[in-house]
Design an enzyme around this catalytic site. Sequence first.
Site, mmCIF file in Angstrom:
data_model
loop_
_atom_site.group_PDB
_atom_site.id
_atom_site.type_symbol
_atom_site.label_atom_id
_atom_site.label_comp_id
_atom_site.label_asym_id
_atom_site.label_seq_id
_atom_site.Cartn_x
_atom_site.Cartn_y
_atom_site.Cartn_z
ATOM 1 N N TYR A 139 52.502 40.037 40.427
ATOM 2 C CA TYR A 139 51.464 41.036 40.160
ATOM 3 C C TYR A 139 50.698 40.659 38.890
ATOM 4 O O TYR A 139 49.464 40.636 38.876
ATOM 5 C CB TYR A 139 52.114 42.403 40.001
ATOM 6 C CG TYR A 139 51.156 43.553 39.786
ATOM 7 C CD1 TYR A 139 50.245 43.910 40.774
ATOM 8 C CD2 TYR A 139 51.175 44.295 38.608
ATOM 9 C CE1 TYR A 139 49.374 44.978 40.588
ATOM 10 C CE2 TYR A 139 50.321 45.364 38.424
ATOM 11 C CZ TYR A 139 49.416 45.702 39.409
ATOM 12 O OH TYR A 139 48.561 46.766 39.215
ATOM 13 N N TYR A 185 32.702 34.415 37.540
ATOM 14 C CA TYR A 185 31.536 34.892 38.300
ATOM 15 C C TYR A 185 30.470 35.465 37.376
ATOM 16 O O TYR A 185 29.273 35.354 37.650
ATOM 17 C CB TYR A 185 31.963 35.941 39.350
ATOM 18 C CG TYR A 185 32.164 35.329 40.708
ATOM 19 C CD1 TYR A 185 33.217 34.447 40.931
ATOM 20 C CD2 TYR A 185 31.289 35.586 41.760
ATOM 21 C CE1 TYR A 185 33.404 33.860 42.168
ATOM 22 C CE2 TYR A 185 31.462 35.002 42.998
ATOM 23 C CZ TYR A 185 32.519 34.144 43.202
ATOM 24 O OH TYR A 185 32.679 33.558 44.426
#
Length: 308
Positions: free
Chosen positions: A144, A158
């Site tokens: 996780y 991005y």
Amino acid sequence: MRAIITGGAGFIGSHLCDYLLGQGLEVVAIDNLLTGSVDNIAHIHHPGFSFIQYDVTNYLYIDGPVDLVLHFASPASPIDYLRLPIQTLKVGALGTHKALGLARAKNARFLLASTSEVYGDPLVHPQNETYWGNVNPVGSRGVYDEAKRFAEALSMAYQRYHGVDVKIVRIFNTFGPRMRKEDGRAVPNFIMQALRGEPLTIYGDGSQTRSFGYITDLVRGLHLLVMSALNEPVNIGNPQELTVREMAELILKITGSKSELVYRALPEDDPKVRQPDISLARRALGWEPEVDVREALRLTVEWFRRSL
Ligand code: UDP
């Protein structure tokens, strides 16, 4: 404005659907129902709401304009990501990639639901956003933590290379109505055990700490963040720190339960302390928690009682 919420049928995702619809947005919830449930969104009869059952690790196509992509899909309870390690890594990696791709294609803002788990078992206390964390990459809990750390790195890439307007929220322990009874986390476990008159299971000696926030405070913070100009990670959580034992005792008091406390093995890599430094959220978003942990527990206990 039109928002896409991945994990929209989950605990946080479904509260976010409610909140954004209340703010006048259109909402498309996407969820593969692995840990989410349609029960969480069954009450929504708003004309601006729709639901798509879909696994966001696959290519994501949405018709029409999109203004916000809010990426909340992921198993989020330790027992879930221990049970679903590959899916957890995939949704953090491939799912984040697809959600970012959608945001880029639609020229939409992107919000990543990250986590205080990026700080791992922290060596700095309280944790502020400049801390790099202390994570065991090969431990069972690491699936996780590393998935979310990768998701943060991909989101920043991005932003830097594709100019996507990226927001990252590091969510600290949050509870409230719609958590699953079998979710496995401390608050739902203790409430269910107290209501059923069963012993409350404390892992370790219960001296480890967490800082528990209420769901309504969180979603208000998420909305402020997504509407802000902030492009760096921000902690959202309630700095009121309790030991796990104190939390169990508080739940006994609020439920009026006579259950006893029993002690069980501490899970691997369970963080010893956790408390958010929320100076950035205070300064940049004007956000801070408003619901006291006792009041939050009363509201949550009432919901669990009704749903039993
Ligand atoms: N915990 C506990 N009993 C339980 C469930 C959890 O003592 O029945 C402990 C767990 O080991 C951790 C803390 O409570 O130290 C918070 O656990 P949770 O799963 O709620 O969240 P996280 O570990 O992800 O912060």
